[in-house]
Design a protein around this motif. Structure first.
Motif, mmCIF file in Angstrom:
data_model
loop_
_atom_site.group_PDB
_atom_site.id
_atom_site.type_symbol
_atom_site.label_atom_id
_atom_site.label_comp_id
_atom_site.label_asym_id
_atom_site.label_seq_id
_atom_site.Cartn_x
_atom_site.Cartn_y
_atom_site.Cartn_z
ATOM 1 N N GLY A 55 4.016 -67.533 -10.697
ATOM 2 C CA GLY A 55 2.622 -67.933 -10.788
ATOM 3 C C GLY A 55 2.200 -68.911 -9.703
ATOM 4 N N ASP A 80 1.381 -65.023 -7.825
ATOM 5 C CA ASP A 80 0.228 -64.452 -8.517
ATOM 6 C C ASP A 80 -0.515 -65.590 -9.209
ATOM 7 N N GLU A 82 -3.020 -65.772 -10.987
ATOM 8 C CA GLU A 82 -3.632 -65.475 -12.282
ATOM 9 C C GLU A 82 -2.622 -65.453 -13.430
ATOM 10 N N ARG A 83 -1.338 -65.602 -13.108
ATOM 11 C CA ARG A 83 -0.306 -65.464 -14.142
ATOM 12 C C ARG A 83 0.666 -66.640 -14.131
ATOM 13 N N SER A 106 2.948 -61.611 -20.506
ATOM 14 C CA SER A 106 1.991 -61.669 -19.396
ATOM 15 C C SER A 106 2.596 -62.327 -18.156
ATOM 16 N N ALA A 107 3.914 -62.310 -18.049
ATOM 17 C CA ALA A 107 4.599 -62.981 -16.941
ATOM 18 C C ALA A 107 4.253 -62.337 -15.600
ATOM 19 N N ALA A 108 4.199 -63.153 -14.571
ATOM 20 C CA ALA A 108 3.869 -62.683 -13.227
ATOM 21 C C ALA A 108 4.842 -61.622 -12.743
ATOM 22 N N GLN A 111 4.286 -57.822 -12.596
ATOM 23 C CA GLN A 111 3.371 -57.233 -11.620
ATOM 24 C C GLN A 111 3.964 -57.167 -10.214
#
Length: 314
Positions: A55, A80, A82-83, A106-108, A111
């Motif tokens: 993140g 990221d 956003e995460r 929802s971990a970065a 993605q």
């Protein structure tokens, strides 16, 4: 062959005190991160890169600093904003066996493939190694799987050695069949396979029904695949090391002072892959890896103090 990329997730690790139930410590860990740390400590000449996403928060800053403190190459650690990183809590029983509680949906790292445009992103050449695990597969967003397999296939075509450890965690998969299908893709591409008996028994219970030796079931199962190296981790019993033409069994020295088994397999993987990249034989690499894992489980947490291997003959 002097470079390796290890793809996966690093998380915030919380250790719970067995008596009080309170948080006794905080660190960073994750299966491929653990492997990367042990590989780099044992074989500092190997260019060791993590492929992951973190993140834009302060804990991710601290995580990135920890990577650097372990001399890992951070070129493929993406941010990221956003995460956040995933978190997990380690609970250990009186025998050192561990259980986990996770917060990672929802971990970065889930993605990470959005940052990988092509195999060239990973900066690997023929003979280098790309390593991932069943956990690496499980956390990839389903919509990114096709891209992942395309990249891995292209790496293999370019002569990069593909290494895979099953590391199956049922809670990370929607169904067993989904996991089996994704793992089958890995088996088709992998040059180096590092299955553990425990993982195999969970994934293929019909092949390990108590009537046959599970390690031998693994040997038979992988005869359908064109691996270069098959290393079967069979707990305290032994380790089976195979190519398509040869087989050896390596004895494992029993450890009586087991404190925490959290990173036993991860440290084994890091030591084995590092030793192979450094030019050691499969048998010598396996013996070293077994010694490293035996030392690691005598310490709490996934990452042991740096001086723990001072007496090992690397």
């Amino acid at each position: 062959m002097n470079k390796i990329v290890l793809m996966g997730e690093c998380m915030i690790e919380l250790l719970q005190d067995k008596q009080s139930g309170q948080i006794a410590g905080q660190s960073f860990a994750g299966d491929v991160y653990n492997s990367a740390v042990y590989l780099k400590r044992l074989f500092p000449a190997v260019d060791t890169k993590l492929l992951t996403a973190i993140g834009g928060d302060s804990m991710s800053d601290a995580m990135l600093s920890r990577f650097a403190s372990e001399d890992l190459n951070n070129q493929l650690v993406f941010r990221d904003p956003e995460r956040l990183p995933g978190i997990y809590l380690v609970q250990t029983d009186d025998e050192g066996e561990r259980s986990f509680l996770y917060w990672r949906e929802s971990a970065a790292a889930r993605q990470v493939m959005q940052f990988v445009d092509a195999p060239e992103t990973l900066q690997l050449d023929a003979g280098d190694v790309f390593f991932f695990t069943g956990i690496s597969l499980a956390i990839i967003e389903k919509s990114h799987r096709e891209k992942f397999w395309t990249v891995v296939s292209q790496l293999k075509q370019q002569g990069v050695k593909i290494a895979f450890d099953l590391n199956y965690r049922a809670r990370l998969w929607s169904t067993l069949e989904d996991a089996q299908q994704q793992f089958a893709n890995a088996y088709q591409l992998a040059d180096i396979l590092i299955p553990g008996v425990d993982d195999f028994e969970q994934m293929y219970p019909s092949l390990c029904n108590g009537n046959i030796d599970s390690a031998e079931a693994i040997v038979a199962f992988f005869q359908d695949y064109e691996f270069l190296e098959l290393i079967i981790k069979n707990g305290e019993k032994n380790i089976i090391v195979m190519t398509q033409d040869e087989r050896a069994e390596i004895d494992v020295q029993r450890v009586t002072n087991v404190v925490d088994t959290t990173s036993a397999g991860d440290s084994f993987n890091g030591a084995y892959l590092g030793a192979r990249i450094a030019g050691k034989s499969m048998q010598d690499a396996t013996r070293l890896a077994a010694k490293v894992a035996g030392e690691v489980i005598q310490h709490p947490g996934a990452i042991v103090p740096k001086d723990a291997f001072s007496k090992l003959d690397v």
